[in-house]
Design a protein around this motif. Structure first.
Motif, short mmCIF file in Angstrom:
data_model
loop_
_atom_site.label_atom_id
_atom_site.label_comp_id
_atom_site.label_asym_id
_atom_site.label_seq_id
_atom_site.Cartn_x
_atom_site.Cartn_y
_atom_site.Cartn_z
N ASP A 228 -8.06 2.94 -18.71
CA ASP A 228 -8.97 1.83 -20.24
C ASP A 228 -8.28 0.64 -20.02
OD1 ASP A 228 -9.52 0.07 -22.89
OD2 ASP A 228 -8.83 1.89 -23.83
N LEU A 229 -9.76 -0.30 -19.68
CA LEU A 229 -8.34 -1.85 -18.73
C LEU A 229 -7.89 -2.80 -19.60
CD1 LEU A 229 -10.98 -2.71 -16.02
CD2 LEU A 229 -8.84 -1.65 -15.75
N VAL A 230 -8.77 -2.70 -21.11
CA VAL A 230 -8.38 -3.33 -22.29
C VAL A 230 -6.37 -3.21 -22.43
CG1 VAL A 230 -8.67 -4.26 -24.53
CG2 VAL A 230 -10.83 -4.11 -23.24
N ALA A 231 -6.46 -1.64 -22.73
CA ALA A 231 -5.18 -1.32 -23.30
C ALA A 231 -4.29 -1.51 -21.97
CB ALA A 231 -5.19 0.24 -23.75
N ALA A 232 -4.87 -1.06 -20.77
CA ALA A 232 -3.84 -0.98 -19.68
C ALA A 232 -3.16 -2.48 -19.48
CB ALA A 232 -4.50 -0.66 -18.20
N ASN A 233 -4.12 -3.12 -19.49
CA ASN A 233 -3.96 -5.10 -18.95
C ASN A 233 -3.18 -5.44 -20.64
OD1 ASN A 233 -5.07 -4.37 -16.95
ND2 ASN A 233 -7.44 -5.27 -17.36
N GLY A 234 -3.38 -5.08 -21.47
CA GLY A 234 -2.77 -5.96 -22.58
C GLY A 234 -3.32 -6.90 -23.34
N GLU A 337 -18.36 -4.07 -10.40
CA GLU A 337 -18.35 -3.25 -9.31
C GLU A 337 -18.34 -2.00 -10.87
OE1 GLU A 337 -17.06 -0.11 -6.43
OE2 GLU A 337 -16.38 -2.40 -5.92
N VAL A 338 -17.00 -2.87 -11.53
CA VAL A 338 -16.60 -1.83 -12.72
C VAL A 338 -17.55 -1.56 -13.77
CG1 VAL A 338 -14.89 -1.81 -14.15
CG2 VAL A 338 -14.36 -2.39 -11.84
N ALA A 339 -17.76 -2.49 -13.46
CA ALA A 339 -19.54 -2.18 -15.07
C ALA A 339 -20.70 -1.48 -14.80
CB ALA A 339 -20.10 -3.68 -15.37
N LEU A 405 -9.78 -4.14 -9.30
CA LEU A 405 -10.25 -4.41 -9.93
C LEU A 405 -8.97 -5.49 -10.22
CD1 LEU A 405 -11.37 -6.62 -11.43
CD2 LEU A 405 -11.91 -5.26 -13.34
N LEU A 406 -8.22 -4.79 -11.01
CA LEU A 406 -6.24 -4.93 -10.83
C LEU A 406 -5.66 -5.42 -9.90
CD1 LEU A 406 -5.59 -1.10 -12.91
CD2 LEU A 406 -5.95 -3.44 -14.83
N LEU A 407 -5.53 -4.87 -8.70
CA LEU A 407 -5.20 -5.69 -7.79
C LEU A 407 -5.90 -7.02 -7.51
CD1 LEU A 407 -3.25 -5.08 -5.08
CD2 LEU A 407 -5.32 -4.10 -3.78
N ALA A 408 -7.28 -7.29 -7.90
CA ALA A 408 -7.47 -8.73 -7.53
C ALA A 408 -7.08 -9.55 -8.28
CB ALA A 408 -9.13 -8.07 -7.59
N ARG A 409 -6.50 -8.72 -9.75
CA ARG A 409 -6.36 -9.10 -10.68
C ARG A 409 -4.08 -9.55 -10.99
NH1 ARG A 409 -9.46 -7.77 -15.87
NH2 ARG A 409 -11.75 -9.02 -15.78
N PRO A 413 0.76 -4.35 -11.52
CA PRO A 413 2.12 -3.68 -12.16
C PRO A 413 1.92 -4.09 -14.25
CG PRO A 413 2.02 -5.59 -10.57
CD PRO A 413 0.88 -5.29 -10.90
N SER A 414 0.86 -4.21 -14.10
CA SER A 414 0.91 -3.92 -15.84
C SER A 414 1.18 -2.28 -16.55
CB SER A 414 -0.72 -5.08 -16.22
OG SER A 414 -0.97 -4.34 -16.20
N LEU A 415 0.46 -1.89 -15.57
CA LEU A 415 0.65 -0.18 -16.11
C LEU A 415 2.07 0.34 -15.67
CD1 LEU A 415 -2.59 1.01 -13.59
CD2 LEU A 415 -2.61 0.30 -15.97
N LEU A 416 2.62 -0.07 -15.08
CA LEU A 416 4.48 0.41 -15.54
C LEU A 416 5.32 -0.43 -16.40
CD1 LEU A 416 5.19 -1.10 -11.33
CD2 LEU A 416 4.67 1.68 -12.90
#
Length: 417
Positions: A228-234, A337-339, A405-409, A413-416
């Motif tokens: 859940d990218l919204v939750a993962a990214n805050g 790609e994610v979409a 996508l998280l790596l490109a952005r 590290p927000s998952l940690l």
């Protein structure tokens, strides 16, 4: 209802549930490794962390060297004259000189600044290295999740096929073709399970090596499930200025510019100040003096070092500009790609799941009405297996795209947190 009919009816009821809940059949939430823990273990891997610390220690040692003053030089000479007289007409003369090189023209300050900027850049490189290790481990983690799910699907399918074979063997009127077909399917499914076991073992070994886990055979991960990218990214927007790699590139550029200023400061001629004491024997006499030595830059003006520093600074600037463009492109490409993969997975669940359930139900009804044989049930089981593997493939592809996508952005590290 025969035992075989019960098996088919149960398969029809569990068709869609198998698509959604394969991995929990092989692991539990309490014993399985999750993505957040895997990222922490990869970031703090002992050998890689020691390598990062060693590279940083080398740069910090250079900083200490840059702040040090040059050492004085002491010289001693003794002469016994022939025909010429010494100072004070002595029979022997001795000289002691102490010479201290001076750092003029801002040389020491420029060296210290260049070394300090180099330390900042080295620390940023360590942060990028840790993020890269975490991203590699995340992709290996997803590969293990997918391999684990495929192995579970092969195991469940083989168990159901064994039930079909056992039930069909109780029918004395079974056709020889049906018996051969069942034997072939069982052998083929066992081969598929062996391949899935090998894939699972390789995925476990690879991830265990990244995480410094000794016993890779006990490594079990949580079920495959997209983020859940919204939750993962805050709900972060992934500003480019926060990107670790870009921050490191800016510090590399700053360090290269500081090295250029240090190279220019080094062009200042070397100057040394000396103190001299001379004395003679028979008769005794003493004299003190001061000397100043200045380098004459006739042959080497250190233009080569300045040009090299300027070239490195220009390269660092171009590298930073190129990285800015690449970060923007990677973020947009991975977002698309994610979409698209999210839409593909949603369409699969909406279209294939209900049809698969209907297919299994119809196959069971047809067998109970004696209008279908074991081969038709095997075809239905094969269709269920293909759908299961397809959904695993879709989930794996989506999760990989989300990690990229998280790596490109620079939000991995927000998952940690």
């Amino acid at each position: 209802m025969t035992r075989f009919h019960e098996i088919v009816a149960g398969a029809a009821r569990r068709g869609v549930l198998l698509l959604l809940a394969l991995a929990p059949t092989v692991c539990t939430a309490d014993s399985a490794l999750d993505l957040r823990t895997a990222l922490r273990l990869a970031r703090d891997a002992e050998l890689q962390s020691a390598l990062d610390a060693a590279s940083l220690a080398a740069v910090e040692a250079d900083r200490r060297s840059a702040s040090a003053h040059p050492n004085p030089v002491i010289s001693y000479g003794r002469l016994r004259p022939g025909r010429a007289s010494t100072m004070f007409d002595g029979s022997r003369q001795q000289d002691v000189a102490i010479e201290q090189p001076l750092l003029l023209g801002g040389q020491r300050r420029a060296r210290m600044e260049a070394a300090e900027r180099a330390v900042d850049a080295a620390r940023a490189r360590v942060a990028v290295s840790r993020m890269t290790r975490a991203a590699d481990a995340a992709l290996a983690f997803v590969s293990l999740q997918a391999a684990q799910s495929r192995q579970a699907a092969a195991t469940v399918g083989l168990n159901r096929l064994e039930d079909i074979v056992a039930s069909a063997s109780m029918n004395p009127a079974a056709h020889p073709y049906a018996e051969q077909r069942l034997a072939f399917e069982r052998a083929d499914w066992r081969a598929a399970l062996s391949a899935a076991d090998a894939e699972l073992a390789a995925a476990r070994q690879r991830l265990a090596d990244m995480l410094d886990i000794t016993d890779w055979r006990t490594l079990v991960v949580v079920p495959l499930n997209p983020l859940d990218l919204v939750a993962a990214n805050g709900e972060r927007s992934g500003e480019r200025s926060d990107h670790l790699a870009l921050h490191a590139a800016r510090l590399e550029e700053t360090a290269a510019e500081a090295a250029g200023r240090a190279a220019r400061a080094e062009r200042f001629p070397q100057v040394s100040l000396g103190l001299i004491r001379s004395w003679t024997s028979e008769p005794y006499g003493i004299a003190d003096g001061v000397s100043v030595s200045v380098e004459l830059p006739l042959f080497d003006r250190r233009d080569g070092a300045v040009d090299r520093a300027d070239a490195l600074a220009a390269g660092a600037r171009l590298q930073r500009q190129l990285l800015e463009a690449e970060i923007d492109l990677d973020a947009r490409r991975n977002q698309i790609e994610v979409a698209m993969r999210s839409d593909a997975l949603a369409a699969f669940d909406a279209e294939v799941g209900p049809r698969l359930q209907a297919l299994l139900r119809l196959a069971g009804d047809a067998y109970r009405n004696d209008s279908a044989g074991p081969a038709d049930l095997i075809d239905a089981l094969r269709a269920q297996q293909r759908a299961t593997l397809r959904r695993i493939e879709l989930e794996e592809g989506l999760l990989r795209a989300q990690i990229r996508l998280l790596l490109a952005r620079s939000e991995l590290p927000s998952l940690l947190d």
